[in-house]
Design a protein around this motif. Structure first.
Motif, PDB file in Angstrom:
ATOM      1  N   GLU A  29      -4.263   9.901  -2.425  1.00 55.57           N
ATOM      2  CA  GLU A  29      -4.846   8.659  -2.575  1.00 55.57           C
ATOM      3  C   GLU A  29      -4.307   7.505  -2.237  1.00 55.57           C
ATOM      4  OE1 GLU A  29      -8.938   7.736  -3.163  1.00 55.57           O
ATOM      5  OE2 GLU A  29      -8.204   9.756  -3.287  1.00 55.57           O
ATOM      6  N   GLY A  30      -4.712   6.657  -1.233  1.00 53.40           N
ATOM      7  CA  GLY A  30      -4.318   5.317  -1.129  1.00 53.40           C
ATOM      8  C   GLY A  30      -4.398   4.389  -2.141  1.00 53.40           C
ATOM      9  N   ARG A  39      -5.917   1.420   6.144  1.00 53.97           N
ATOM     10  CA  ARG A  39      -6.821   1.666   5.325  1.00 53.97           C
ATOM     11  C   ARG A  39      -7.695   3.012   5.871  1.00 53.97           C
ATOM     12  NH1 ARG A  39      -8.771  -4.144   3.141  1.00 53.97           N
ATOM     13  NH2 ARG A  39      -7.047  -4.539   1.814  1.00 53.97           N
ATOM     14  N   ARG A  99      -5.208   7.968   8.373  1.00 56.11           N
ATOM     15  CA  ARG A  99      -4.530   9.268   7.491  1.00 56.11           C
ATOM     16  C   ARG A  99      -3.544   9.844   8.423  1.00 56.11           C
ATOM     17  NH1 ARG A  99      -6.757   6.593   4.632  1.00 56.11           N
ATOM     18  NH2 ARG A  99      -8.372   7.312   3.147  1.00 56.11           N
ATOM     19  N   ARG A 106       0.654  -1.039  -0.042  1.00 61.50           N
ATOM     20  CA  ARG A 106       0.051   0.051  -0.099  1.00 61.50           C
ATOM     21  C   ARG A 106       1.096   1.233   0.235  1.00 61.50           C
ATOM     22  NH1 ARG A 106      -5.218   1.815   1.286  1.00 61.50           N
ATOM     23  NH2 ARG A 106      -5.100   3.740   2.378  1.00 61.50           N
ATOM     24  N   LYS A 107       0.473   2.102  -0.735  1.00 65.92           N
ATOM     25  CA  LYS A 107       1.214   3.520  -1.059  1.00 65.92           C
ATOM     26  C   LYS A 107       0.131   4.382  -1.122  1.00 65.92           C
ATOM     27  CE  LYS A 107       2.329   4.172  -5.634  1.00 65.92           C
ATOM     28  NZ  LYS A 107       3.477   4.488  -6.690  1.00 65.92           N
ATOM     29  N   ILE A 108       0.831   5.735  -1.089  1.00 69.35           N
ATOM     30  CA  ILE A 108      -0.146   6.804  -0.995  1.00 69.35           C
ATOM     31  C   ILE A 108       0.466   7.576  -2.133  1.00 69.35           C
ATOM     32  CG2 ILE A 108      -1.111   9.350   0.176  1.00 69.35           C
ATOM     33  CD1 ILE A 108      -1.850   6.636   1.523  1.00 69.35           C
ATOM     34  N   GLU A 161      -3.490   0.263  -3.367  1.00 65.64           N
ATOM     35  CA  GLU A 161      -2.690  -1.112  -2.905  1.00 65.64           C
ATOM     36  C   GLU A 161      -2.776  -2.039  -4.142  1.00 65.64           C
ATOM     37  OE1 GLU A 161      -5.403  -2.890  -0.191  1.00 65.64           O
ATOM     38  OE2 GLU A 161      -5.291  -1.459   1.310  1.00 65.64           O
TER      39      GLU A 161
END
Length: 123
Positions: free
Chosen positions: A71-72, A104, A107, A65-67, A74
């Motif tokens: 926006e996230g 998830r 933030r 998972r990255k931003i 996966e």
């Protein structure tokens, strides 16, 4: 060792890939082969590994998972895929569970994972 595990061990040995020791919570950089038309290149995908599935079998996979632009995002990678060029552990995370799906909903600062300074590689 049962027959299925023996066959899987032979297939993994035939692939000849070296997979680093990483777990959920670690920040990994995955080099993924991308084909655009006739050209092929390696695209790096860096993020937190939030889940590993399948153990040490051929069918094992992991979720990163990255931003990206707030926006996230996966992505699930098969561990022994021929499209994976390299897997590199950037930093070790100290977590207390195997699946980090709770990230998830988080933030900012609450989505951070503490670094594990006491990591010892498996023998």
């Amino acid at each position: 060792m049962n027959l299925i595990a023996q066959i899987e061990a032979e297939q993994i040995a035939a692939l000849g890939k070296t997979i680093p020791d990483f777990k959920a919570g670690d920040t990994v950089r995955v080099g993924y082969k991308v084909t655009e038309g006739t050209r092929s290149r390696v695209q790096m995908y860096e993020g937190v590994c939030i889940a590993r599935k399948g153990g040490d079998t051929v069918a094992a996979s992991f979720t990163v998972r990255k931003i990206s632009f707030g926006e996230g995002v996966e992505r699930v990678f098969p561990l022994y895929s021929t499209n994976i060029d390299s897997i590199e552990v950037v930093r070790r995370g100290r977590v207390r569970r195997a699946k980090l799906y709770y990230l998830r909903d988080r933030r900012g600062k609450s989505a951070r994972i503490a670094e594990d300074n006491t990591y010892k590689p498996k023998a």
